[in-house]
Each structure stands twice: as C-alpha cells, then as structure tokens.
Design a protein around this motif. Structure first.
Motif, PDB file in Angstrom:
ATOM      1  N   UNK B 233      26.844  34.883  50.686  1.00 29.62           N
ATOM      2  CA  UNK B 233      26.750  35.714  51.899  1.00 29.62           C
ATOM      3  C   UNK B 233      27.416  37.068  51.683  1.00 29.62           C
ATOM      4  N   UNK B 234      28.372  37.116  50.761  1.00 28.98           N
ATOM      5  CA  UNK B 234      28.976  38.405  50.415  1.00 28.98           C
ATOM      6  C   UNK B 234      27.984  39.139  49.510  1.00 28.98           C
ATOM      7  N   UNK B 235      27.739  40.415  49.825  1.00 29.74           N
ATOM      8  CA  UNK B 235      26.702  41.162  49.108  1.00 29.74           C
ATOM      9  C   UNK B 235      27.216  41.761  47.800  1.00 29.74           C
ATOM     10  N   UNK B 236      27.795  40.932  46.970  1.00 32.34           N
ATOM     11  CA  UNK B 236      28.161  41.375  45.626  1.00 32.34           C
ATOM     12  C   UNK B 236      26.894  41.743  44.858  1.00 32.34           C
ATOM     13  N   UNK B 237      27.033  42.497  43.781  1.00 30.98           N
ATOM     14  CA  UNK B 237      25.844  42.720  42.962  1.00 30.98           C
ATOM     15  C   UNK B 237      25.404  41.411  42.307  1.00 30.98           C
ATOM     16  N   UNK B 238      26.338  40.493  42.116  1.00 31.11           N
ATOM     17  CA  UNK B 238      25.976  39.176  41.582  1.00 31.11           C
ATOM     18  C   UNK B 238      24.967  38.485  42.492  1.00 31.11           C
ATOM     19  N   UNK B 239      25.170  38.608  43.805  1.00 30.18           N
ATOM     20  CA  UNK B 239      24.265  37.947  44.755  1.00 30.18           C
ATOM     21  C   UNK B 239      23.036  38.794  45.055  1.00 30.18           C
ATOM     22  N   UNK B 240      23.200  40.125  45.099  1.00 27.79           N
ATOM     23  CA  UNK B 240      22.130  40.962  45.654  1.00 27.79           C
ATOM     24  C   UNK B 240      21.282  41.675  44.602  1.00 27.79           C
ATOM     25  N   UNK B 241      21.850  42.024  43.463  1.00 25.38           N
ATOM     26  CA  UNK B 241      21.158  42.893  42.510  1.00 25.38           C
ATOM     27  C   UNK B 241      20.794  42.195  41.200  1.00 25.38           C
ATOM     28  N   UNK B 242      21.751  41.467  40.638  1.00 23.65           N
ATOM     29  CA  UNK B 242      21.573  40.886  39.308  1.00 23.65           C
ATOM     30  C   UNK B 242      20.366  39.940  39.249  1.00 23.65           C
ATOM     31  N   UNK B 243      20.170  39.077  40.267  1.00 22.18           N
ATOM     32  CA  UNK B 243      19.003  38.173  40.184  1.00 22.18           C
ATOM     33  C   UNK B 243      17.685  38.942  40.123  1.00 22.18           C
ATOM     34  N   UNK B 244      17.614  40.057  40.825  1.00 21.86           N
ATOM     35  CA  UNK B 244      16.370  40.842  40.820  1.00 21.86           C
ATOM     36  C   UNK B 244      16.203  41.530  39.465  1.00 21.86           C
ATOM     37  N   UNK B 245      17.288  42.023  38.920  1.00 29.37           N
ATOM     38  CA  UNK B 245      17.228  42.646  37.593  1.00 29.37           C
ATOM     39  C   UNK B 245      16.730  41.639  36.564  1.00 29.37           C
ATOM     40  N   UNK B 246      17.273  40.438  36.605  1.00 32.10           N
ATOM     41  CA  UNK B 246      16.866  39.433  35.611  1.00 32.10           C
ATOM     42  C   UNK B 246      15.412  39.011  35.804  1.00 32.10           C
ATOM     43  N   UNK B 247      15.001  38.930  37.068  1.00 30.49           N
ATOM     44  CA  UNK B 247      13.628  38.505  37.344  1.00 30.49           C
ATOM     45  C   UNK B 247      12.604  39.553  36.909  1.00 30.49           C
ATOM     46  N   UNK B 248      13.059  40.771  36.650  1.00 34.63           N
ATOM     47  CA  UNK B 248      12.129  41.828  36.223  1.00 34.63           C
ATOM     48  C   UNK B 248      11.579  41.566  34.826  1.00 34.63           C
ATOM     49  N   UNK B 249      12.263  40.718  34.077  1.00 37.67           N
ATOM     50  CA  UNK B 249      11.857  40.489  32.698  1.00 37.67           C
ATOM     51  C   UNK B 249      12.264  41.613  31.758  1.00 37.67           C
TER      52      UNK B 249
END
Lengths: 201, 558
Positions: B233-249
C-alpha cells in the motif's frame, strides 16, 4: 558473500538511546535461533543455557527493579531473564565475562551495604533500589537496562515478552490491521469532515 | 499492474542502453520510464531484492538491527564531523550519519511517505530575496511550472492520497484518491491549529487510501516509518515502478551489486560500470550511458571514487562542487499528552499538516520556512518508545516508570517541525582518508553543521507547535532539544543542478556538464532544500529527467 566482522564492544560502548545499527542484524540468524531456544526453554521452565542459576537470580532481581511486579506482571514474569540468557549465549557471548565481572563487583558492594547480604539479590528491595541509584551511570547497569527493555518489548520470538505481556503493559495491541476509529479523538470527530468525495482538488 | 513474466537478463559484455546505479525513489522511476520505452536497462542495486512478503513488524531486527539499511555483504562504515577542523569518526554503536535503506526500492521502501510538493517560491528564492553572503543560496534552473506535469505523474503513477490545501502550488489534476482517515493526533492538531488561526490540511501521503493500480489500500498496521510495507500500500518504487519496468522485458534489476567505479575512456565518455557482485567478485557492465541515482551521499562518493587522470578531482567535478552544499532539513520536535487514548501506534505516521509558515518571511529576522505535522514519530513501536518516550524528569525505572510507560504509550503524540537548510559549501560529503569498507572503497565522510537560520526556523516552529498543542487542550507538553543534525535521512544538494558548469554539476536535464553520457538524478540534484519532505520532488525530477534522457537517446544526442 563476505562475512562481516562484528564489534561486540559497541553494545557496551553505546550510551545513547539507539543501539548499534549493525550488531543485531549481523547476528540475526543466531539471534533468532537463540530466541527460539529460549522460548522453548521458557515454555518448559527449562534450565538456562548460558547463564548459571545464580546469575539468573541476580539478573532477575535487577530486571524486577526496572519493571517491578505488582498488579501486572514484572520483568521476570514476562521472561526477560530468558531473553538475557539467549543474548549472553549468542550475540552477547563476547560480553558475558564483563557481565560476570560486573556482578562479582556488585556482590562486594552489596556486602558493604548490608553485611548479611552475599550478593545484590539478597539486599532488601529498598536496599536494591538505593544500590541501583548509585549504579545508574555504570556500564553494567547500562547494558542490563537495555537488555531488560529489549526483553520486555521485542517480539516473543526472541525469548522475552512472554505471550506479549510486555506489549499488553503498554496497551500495544499486536493486531496486524486496523480500521478507524483509532483513538478517542478521531472517534469523537468521525463524520464531522468528509474527505471521501470524488474530487480531491 | 502487469504480471512479471520471464525476467530479462543481460550479459555484462553486451553494451546496454543504460545502466542505472540505484533502484530507489529516482532510479526506480527512471528504470520504469526508460525500459517501457524500449531501452535496454540494467539497474545495479547494492541491497537485496526483497518484496512485500519479506517485510515484517520486527522492531528489534528492523529498527535496532538495521535489517533494511546495512550493507548485505560487508561492513561499510561512515564517518561524521561537524566541521573540517575535527577528525571525522565512526559514530560508536549508533546509526550512520547518512541514513538510507539498501535494497530494491531504496529508501522509498522504509520512508514515512510524506509527499509535499515544492511551492513556486522554492525554485526562485535567490531572485525573490537576494543573495545570502557566504552561502550557495541560488535559484534552480527550472521552475515549478516546468516541473508541475511531473509532480502530477508522481501522484497518478506512483499513487498519492491527499486533499489540496490552502497554500499549495497550482496543480493540473486532482489527487487520484482522498486522504487517509484522520488519526486522533490529526484531529487534535487540526483543532489546536484552527483555534489559533492557522490552516491545517490533510497530509498528502504516498500511501494508498483506496485500491489503485492493482494494489490494496493501507491496512493501518502502524509500521510505516523505518519498515517495508507488507501490503504494497506504500507507494515505494518497489511496489509501483519496478514491477512495470521488469514486465517491459527491457529491464534487469541486478541486486547485491555494489558499484565501485564508473569507467571512462580517453574521450571522457563513460564506457562501463565496475561493481562487486553477490559473491564479492569484480564485474563490469558495459553501457552506452549511465544514470547515477544512488542518493545524495553515495552519488558524490562514487564520483570521487571514479577519479582518473582526465578527472583528477572526481568524475564530473571540474566545478569542484561535487559533494558540497549538503542539505538535510532541520527539525524540531515537541510531545504532548492528552486525557483520553490516541493510540498513535495505529495507522500511518501523519494525517494532518500545517503550511502556514512555509514561505520565507524576512520580518522573522532570519531566512527560512517550514511545515508542521502531527505524528507518533519514534513512539509508534514499543522498544524505541520504552527507551525515549517518557517526558523528561520522569524516573527511568521502578513502579512509577512502569506506570508511566503504560499511561503515555496510548496518550501521547508529537508535533514535528521540518525546515529549510541553507546550502553551505562547508557541509558536504567527501571520502574519508582513514576509513574504508572491506573492499577498499573509501568511506563516506559527512561534514555538517546547521546554519544558524536553520536552527532559528526550527525554534520558531517549535514555539508554534507548543501553541497548537496548548490550544488543543494538551494536559502536558514537553520540548525536545533543538540540536544540530548529526544524522541525515534527507541527502540533498551534493551534485547541484545549474546552467553554469563552473558552479554546478549537472545541467537542467541532469546531464553532467563534464561527461556527455552521464546523467545524475536523485536528491543530489537539489539546489535548495524545500521544507523537509523531498521525495515527491526527487521523483518529479526523475520523471522529467527520464523524458529528456529518452529524447536525447532517440535523437542520437548522447
């Protein structure tokens, strides 16, 4: 991975409110193992692993001066001595001789205070209080004081804080999630201001 | 949120488009922005790759053991001194002077998540108020208006809850979700502040009050400050950004990778980044360009460690200002007790703030501005509270101690004042000549002594805080001493942004003046300190930097 050298002296040297940022973590696996063992011991009322029964009596007398029993449990009831036992068995093993030497010094001082007492624990509770007032600035007091508070309020997994009794003393409820109202004043104010609208501009 | 499928990995011998050093508030944003535009990115992070399931409420391990802060592989000491006349020392047994989390997500994992935007004035106070002799007081090369769209990106892409307040700078879009529910401390703060004519407002927090982007809202567990969020629930980059970066391939997060040098060739361009891997072995990752986002202490350290014959005073340091103008934000604290229980151990740190004193007011007789907030501070967790939570003069042990522990834990709150820090060349990060880590990297040496105006502003806010708590009906109020900072969690200003290569390290696009394919973006880019909550601005800068960096790369301008 490179293993980190650990200064055990830092625990004693630290006079501030904050313990070393590194000493616990560096020993965390050992600490957890020790805590679990301490918990098992406590549950079985087993013997101590790293301190002698005599030392346990002295450490317990000290701990109960810090958090005395009364209407609610004291430090010994809450398992602080088992936490200390775990600590001196593992991550504070290097400082155990300092504890032992310190207690021997206290025996001598106790005898000076009351010729009938062979050791600190044999002083009357009133005498113990007077004794510790004179020791407050000393390194043994300082080390044991921190251990009492850690044993009172750290997670029961570390061997102290039996059944969360330390937390209960504070009114800290170890529940994993909460919903409002959280306290008296927000309960009173509930509904007075609505911030839940669609537009937050 | 996209599902992470097979994660991409890159060979160290492949020249990737970007190496990003650091995965925190800034690095995480830039990784997401560049990788989702198709650039191949390797993120080097010295800490572990923890996720929500690895976080816990273990105060002993996290706050006392430094579980989220220690170097995972070896001892990496830091030293502190107030002035350069002193010999810097490793603080015995205490926290390091530069306080930051190691791990994917960096300090955005363990922060309290106060997300104040800067005001328009923050970017141009030198023009508004004139010079301050003997200081680095300067305007930014960008304005609030230029940064506003990126503040909005932070609100909507990371996830910020809030309600616009009366002093806030203009915004192009509302908050994506309402503020978190008010706590008793917030109610009392609002009551007291309103009673003396101030204008309290709900706190903007990078913590979700509603489901957002596939993440759940806050469960009010109370373990925010210093802890990782188990709920995401805390908007760390771990929660909010990193998963999207990794999913980009296109993005590999490479944890347990401690950088020790940025290598340059004889044209003065960055060619590769040298680091120690998980086994302590030396590795080198080739890259077309490097983004340095390691925080305001590690970033200058790494530039100094990357000195070469072409860059004898440290990489990107022809100006001589790398490491200088460190700003940490000043603080003052009061505590107050009330008749009924507040239970501040529940929910987030802050639910109400006051920005009536945000702007500099020359009639006060000193430079500065700041904000006030209501919070438990270090009393939310039992061990810390037991060691420092009672009012001064109360017994430290015995029956009365025990009774007081029981009373104050539930009946106490604090008001924190956060202030400006004047940028001073004497406050800085340098390499310690005597202390090294086990790999031979020179230790971070912090030299820091607050400007007298910073302390005056902290005292001013403390007086206001007392008035607020008096007006709220506190039964007891006590002040904590205002002291010069020796531990800084806000590491700002050490590679400042500017148009003039003689007085700044990076240009307005975060490109190093001296090195065309090196970009630096984190707290070090700050020219002024804001009012004590810098992460929102660090992330707005990161979104803006990423947009420009991507543009340069597409146009062949790197």
């Amino acid at each position: 991975m490179t293993k980190i050298k650990q200064s055990r002296r830092s625990f004693l040297a630290n006079g501030g409110a904050v313990l070393s940022a590194s000493w616990v973590a560096l020993n965390m696996p050992a600490l957890l193992a020790a805590g679990e063992a301490a918990q098992d011991n406590r549950n079985a009322a087993a013997a101590y692993k790293s301190i002698t029964p005599e030392q346990a009596v002295e450490l317990g007398a000290f701990a109960d001066q810090i958090i005395p029993p009364g209407d609610t449990p004291g430090a010994v009831d809450i398992g602080v001595v088992y936490f200390m036992d775990a600590a001196f068995g593992m991550f504070l093993a290097g400082d155990k001789p300092i504890m032992e030497r310190g207690l021997r010094e206290w025996h001598g001082k106790a005898k000076n205070m009351n010729p009938n007492a062979e050791r600190f624990s044999q002083l009357t509770p009133g005498e113990q209080t007077t004794f510790l007032k004179a020791e407050e600035e000393g390194s043994l007091f300082s080390m044991l004081y921190r251990l009492v508070l850690l044993g009172m309020f750290s997670s029961p997994g570390y061997g102290g804080n039996h059944n969360g009794e330390g937390w209960k003393l504070l009114g800290f409820d170890k529940q994993h999630a909460w919903q409002p109202p959280f306290g008296y004043y927000d309960a009173q104010a509930m509904g007075s201001t609505d911030y839940s609208g669609e537009h937050h501009a | 949120m996209p599902e992470s499928g097979d994660k991409v990995t890159f060979s160290t011998r492949k020249e990737v488009d970007f190496v990003i050093i650091g995965s925190g508030a800034s690095g995480g944003v830039i990784a997401r922005e560049l990788s989702t535009q198709g650039f191949d990115v390797v993120v080097l992070e010295q800490g572990e790759y923890r996720t929500a399931k690895d976080f816990n409420h273990d105060e002993f391990a996290v706050l006392f053991g430094g579980e989220l802060m220690n170097h995972p592989g070896w001892s990496d000491p830091q030293t502190f001194r107030a002035t350069e006349k002193e010999t810097a020392r490793v603080t015995p047994g205490g926290l390091p002077p530069a306080l930051y989390a190691r791990g994917v997500g960096g300090s955005s994992v363990h922060f309290s998540a106060n997300y104040w935007r800067f005001h328009e004035s923050d970017f141009k106070e030198r023009s508004m108020f004139g010079p301050m002799k003997g200081t680095g007081f300067a305007d930014w090369p960008i304005s609030y208006e230029e940064l506003e769209p990126y503040y909005t990106k932070v609100d909507w892409e990371c996830g910020v809850s809030g309600q616009v307040g009366p002093f806030d700078a203009p915004r192009s879009r509302p908050y994506p979700m309402p503020p978190l529910p008010v706590k008793s401390s917030g109610v009392l703060f609002e009551k007291g502040a309103s009673a003396i004519g101030l204008h309290p407002q709900p706190a903007p927090m990078a913590i979700l009050s509603q489901p957002f982007n596939g993440r759940p809202p806050c469960m009010h567990c109370g373990f925010c400050m210093g802890f990782g969020c188990e709920a995401n629930a805390k908007s760390s980059t771990l929660a909010s950004m990193i998963p999207i970066a990794e999913a980009s391939g296109h993005c590999e997060i490479r944890p347990l990778s401690t950088v020790y040098k940025i290598d340059t060739n004889d044209q003065g361009r960055v060619t590769q980044v040298l680091y120690y891997d998980v086994d302590g072995q030396q590795q080198a990752q080739k890259a077309k360009a490097v983004v340095l986002a390691a925080n305001g202490a590690e970033t200058p350290r790494l530039l100094f460690l990357s000195a070469s014959s072409m860059f004898p005073d440290g990489l990107a340091n022809s100006s001589g200002v790398v490491g200088k103008y460190l700003m940490g934000n000043g603080h003052s604290l009061i505590s107050a007790a009330f008749e009924h229980p507040l239970n501040e151990f529940k929910s987030v740190q802050v639910t109400r703030i006051c920005h009536d004193f945000y702007e500099n007011d020359p009639s006060r007789g000193f430079y500065g501005g700041g904000g006030l907030d209501a919070r438990p501070y270090l009393d939310a967790t039992p061990i810390f509270y037991s060691m420092r939570g009672l009012p001064p003069g109360k017994p430290r042990w015995g029956q009365e101690f025990k009774a007081n522990l029981a009373h104050y834990y539930t009946h106490k709150m604090s008001v924190l004042g956060s202030t400006t820090s004047v940028p001073l060349a004497r406050n800085n990060i340098t390499l310690d000549p005597d202390h090294k880590d086990e790999k031979g990297r020179a230790a971070i040496r912090m030299t820091y002594l607050d400007h007298e105006d910073d302390l005056a502003m902290a005292a001013f806010l403390q007086d206001k805080a007392v008035q607020i708590m008096e007006a709220a009906g506190a039964s007891e109020i006590w002040r904590h001493p205002i002291e010069g900072g020796t531990i800084q969690a806000h590491l700002l200003g050490t590679c400042r942004m500017g148009d003039d290569p003689k007085t700044s390290v990076v240009d307005k696009y975060h490109r190093a003046h001296d090195v065309p394919n090196l970009f630096i973006c984190d707290g070090s880019s700050f020219v002024s300190s804001g009012r004590g909550q810098p992460t929102m601005t660090i992330q707005a800068l990161a979104f803006r930097a990423a947009e420009h960096i991507a543009g340069f790369a597409r146009r062949g301008e790197i």
